[in-house]
Design an enzyme around this catalytic site. Structure first.
Site, mmCIF file in Angstrom:
data_model
loop_
_atom_site.group_PDB
_atom_site.id
_atom_site.type_symbol
_atom_site.label_atom_id
_atom_site.label_comp_id
_atom_site.label_asym_id
_atom_site.label_seq_id
_atom_site.Cartn_x
_atom_site.Cartn_y
_atom_site.Cartn_z
ATOM 1 N N ASP A 37 0.815 -1.214 0.000
ATOM 2 C CA ASP A 37 0.000 0.000 0.000
ATOM 3 C C ASP A 37 0.848 1.262 0.000
ATOM 4 O O ASP A 37 0.398 2.326 -0.422
ATOM 5 C CB ASP A 37 -0.925 -0.012 1.225
ATOM 6 C CG ASP A 37 -1.845 1.195 1.273
ATOM 7 O OD1 ASP A 37 -2.618 1.372 0.313
ATOM 8 O OD2 ASP A 37 -1.772 1.973 2.240
ATOM 9 N N MET B 84 -7.048 6.483 3.326
ATOM 10 C CA MET B 84 -7.223 7.521 2.311
ATOM 11 C C MET B 84 -6.038 7.636 1.360
ATOM 12 O O MET B 84 -6.036 8.487 0.473
ATOM 13 C CB MET B 84 -7.439 8.876 2.996
ATOM 14 C CG MET B 84 -8.700 8.952 3.842
ATOM 15 S SD MET B 84 -10.200 8.701 2.859
ATOM 16 C CE MET B 84 -10.098 10.092 1.732
ATOM 17 N N ARG B 85 -5.012 6.783 1.534
ATOM 18 C CA ARG B 85 -3.836 6.913 0.683
ATOM 19 C C ARG B 85 -4.194 6.685 -0.793
ATOM 20 O O ARG B 85 -3.685 7.365 -1.685
ATOM 21 C CB ARG B 85 -2.754 5.944 1.134
ATOM 22 C CG ARG B 85 -1.463 6.075 0.327
ATOM 23 C CD ARG B 85 -0.365 5.173 0.843
ATOM 24 N NE ARG B 85 0.223 5.686 2.069
ATOM 25 C CZ ARG B 85 0.240 5.038 3.213
ATOM 26 N NH1 ARG B 85 -0.333 3.847 3.302
ATOM 27 N NH2 ARG B 85 0.794 5.554 4.286
ATOM 28 N N ALA B 86 -5.086 5.746 -1.059
ATOM 29 C CA ALA B 86 -5.444 5.455 -2.445
ATOM 30 C C ALA B 86 -6.079 6.673 -3.109
ATOM 31 O O ALA B 86 -5.769 6.991 -4.265
ATOM 32 C CB ALA B 86 -6.402 4.262 -2.499
#
Length: 663
Positions: free
Chosen positions: A191, A272-274
């Site tokens: 991720d 929320m990284r995506a």
């Protein structure tokens, strides 16, 4: 050294080239992970990228490559006037690199000769404003992967060690390559990479022909071949400069931002990284094609690069995006983009956690096979004779596995299971005979009492060979976890075998996270077979176990002897990796390859493994109200701990314990 293979001359790999170029435009995307089989030009493409990056203005003599127009808080500062121009660097991080080499360390030469604390920069400093390339990133120590991903995300490296406290700029384009056959990265580390691309060799004859033609032409005349592609590479380099300059002015409309949020919500990605990565990638894609604002085509291109690896929540989930799933997510994104309000939330069902809709549950204690098979059937030897159906069983839901360890201290094969001497890890003591690296405090303490006798009058210390002390470090190692699974008819009751399969899948997930090598031996009918030779690809082991067939007699002795032979071969092939044998059986031995007494042969085979010093754990799979305790007898001969099947769950055991036999 000849010219590098030109970026423009690479045949195919459009997604890979796009991902690398977008990261060159917007380093904040967070890097690229390139997954692919061997021989697919992964390294060639990455090394070619560095030649496209624009030259840099740097402060003369600065070890950290500071930009004169925007000086950062630099350990070498304050800087004087002057500008130096140099190409962007490609810095390669080898698999065997240490933490000192990556982040830097105390300058021992100056510390010992001048008595001052000075910082010696590492590879993160050298890669600032360039490319940091990590080949075989899946084989790198996890803590090193964490360090470089932290630096890539923050744009700075922080060093707190050996009395040195330093922070310096470390903004670089991170590229990692890996071959999935040699093991996967943990989902948590996957991720952290902004984009991921899977590459494979084309099956098209014309494409393969052109690949070979260009490679042979390059090998025959590297300089001439590079010259023929110079104009195309120069055009790409110029386009990168233009895209970088317009990046800040590219607008991200609210409709496209809602589209991004809707797609990420449809994929049920964690955190929320995506969303942030997709937004940055879409913005870079718009700048690359010369647009003033992000459009639907930019978002779709970003989604295809940023989401495949984030779908992989469980270690055994297949990476990648299915077209149907992508189309559904894009439709939800389209609906979100049309919304005029700012309330994009919908129901959050949580979704599956990678375990799938497998049935089963805890072992209910039944001893008879259910009506009808769970998989395909055929006739084989049963405990009472021929004619019992052969079955496959869906695994029960996986759980968080209890930690099983090899006792003692090993030699430090990379991993996170058992205690080991290692080149990295915490320092436990200084030593004059073994260790890794200089133990500074121990060396100074050994030298200090002798300074007057050695006639020292000025600053610094006079050192001699007998003063040197090495750091003995202790960390964690990966082990060879060999599963010996009883697949005989006595294990074939639906709930029991489903529970056994679920337990092994859970142990495999634990092995994946702890960077173990795994192998599988199964025994049923007349013989034992190596279902999976020892490998770093634990998902391959999971696939074999999910297709495990059961039925027939129990050749327990043959299973133990086959496991012993596998361990003997691996001891020669990989001597630093200590083995852990996990035997899952109810202990009923009903067949023997020698024709002798099956129980006596099984106990003799177990005693041979114990004499070899193999650490073992026996998992007693016997169920029902009446238990014979046969697995405990085998555990006694193995000098192993004996656990009940339900005791493998860490949630049912207080704390983390050592389950292997006492040293």
């Amino acid at each position: 050294m000849g010219a590098r293979f030109p970026f423009s001359a690479v045949v195919g790999h459009d997604d890979l080239r796009t991902a690398l170029l977008l990261n060159a435009v917007h380093p904040g995307i967070g890097g690229v992970l390139v997954r692919g089989e061997k021989g697919t030009a992964k390294s060639t493409v990455v090394r070619a990228l560095a030649a496209l990056l624009p030259e840099l203005d740097v402060v003369p003599g600065c070890r950290f490559g500071c930009d004169p127009a925007a000086p950062a808080d630099c350990p070498d500062g304050p800087h004087g006037p002057g500008v130096e121009r140099r190409p962007a660097r490609l810095v390669e991080l080898p698999v065997g690199a240490t933490e000192d080499r990556l982040i830097g360390s105390l300058d021992l030469e100056r510390a010992l000769t001048e008595g001052v604390r000075a910082y010696q920069p590492g590879l993160l400093a050298a890669a600032h404003r360039g490319v940091l390339y990590v080949d075989e990133v899946n084989l790198l120590h996890d803590h090193l992967v964490d360090l470089l991903l932290d630096a890539a995300a923050m744009g700075r490296a922080h060093v707190e060690r050996e009395g040195v406290s330093v922070s310096h700029a470390a903004s670089f384009l991170l590229v990692g390559t890996m071959n999935p056959e040699e093991g996967e990265l943990r989902p948590q580390l996957l991720d952290r990479f902004g984009l991921t691309v899977s590459v494979r060799a084309s099956r098209d004859v014309a494409t393969r022909t052109e690949v070979v033609r260009r490679r042979l032409a390059y090998e025959a005349d590297p300089e001439g071949f590079a010259a023929r592609w110079e104009a195309e590479d120069a055009a790409l380099a110029a386009r990168i400069v233009v895209a970088r300059s317009r990046l800040a002015s590219v607008a991200l409309p609210d409709a496209e931002l809602r589209r991004i949020a809707g797609i990420c919500a449809a994929f049920e990605v964690d955190g929320m990284r995506a969303d942030l990565v997709v937004a940055r990638t879409a913005t870079a894609h718009a700048a690359w094609r010369g647009a003033d604002e992000v459009a639907e085509q930019d978002v779709e291109a970003a989604v295809r690069l940023a989401l495949p690896h984030r779908k992989r929540r469980d270690p055994f989930d297949e990476p990648g995006l299915e077209e149907e799933q992508l189309d559904d997510a894009l439709r939800q994104g389209e609906e979100a983009a049309r919304e005029t309000g700012d309330d994009p939330d919908g129901p959050d069902d949580g979704g599956p956690d990678g375990d799938g809709p497998d049935g089963g549950g805890p072992d209910g204690g039944g001893s008879e096979p259910p009506d009808g098979p769970l998989g395909s059937t055929s006739d084989t030897d049963a405990p009472g004779g021929a004619g019992s159906p052969e079955r496959t069983h869906a695994p029960a839901p996986a759980f968080r596995a209890r930690l099983l360890q090899v006792p003692g201290v090993g030699e430090g094969a990379p991993g996170r299971r058992s205690r080991a001497r290692a080149r990295t890890g915490r320092v436990v003591r200084p030593s004059t005979v073994d260790g890794s690296g200089l133990h500074l405090i121990g060396t100074l303490a050994a030298a200090a009492p002798h300074q007057a006798g050695r006639g020292r009058t000025g600053p610094g210390l006079e050192l001699r060979g007998e003063d040197l002390r090495r750091s003995v470090r202790e960390g964690r190692e990966g082990n060879l976890v060999l599963f010996a699974v009883d697949a005989s008819g006595s294990m074939a009751a639906r709930q029991r075998m489903s529970a056994v399969s679920g337990a092994v899948i859970s142990l495999l997930r634990d092995a994946y996270q702890r960077r173990d090598k795994v192998g599988v031996v199964t025994f049923r009918g007349r013989e034992a077979v190596v279902a999976l030779p020892p490998t770093n690809s634990v998902d391959a082991a999971a696939a074999r176990l999910r297709a495990l067939r059961t039925g027939g007699r129990t050749p327990l002795a043959d299973g133990l002897l086959r496991a012993r032979r596998v361990l003997e071969v691996e001891r020669v092939r990989d001597p630093r990796r200590r083995p852990l044998l996990v035997l899952l059986t109810d202990g009923r031995a009903t067949a023997s390859g020698t024709g002798g007494d099956p129980v006596r042969d099984a106990l003799r085979a177990a005693a041979l493994l114990a004499s070899d010093g193999v650490a073992s754990v026996v998992v007693d799979c016997e169920s029902g109200h009446v238990r014979l305790g046969l697995a405990a007898r085998v555990a006694g001969a193995l000098e192993a701990a004996c656990l009940r099947l339900e005791e493998l769950s860490a949630d049912q055991v207080a704390g983390v314990v050592r389950a292997a036999r006492a040293a």
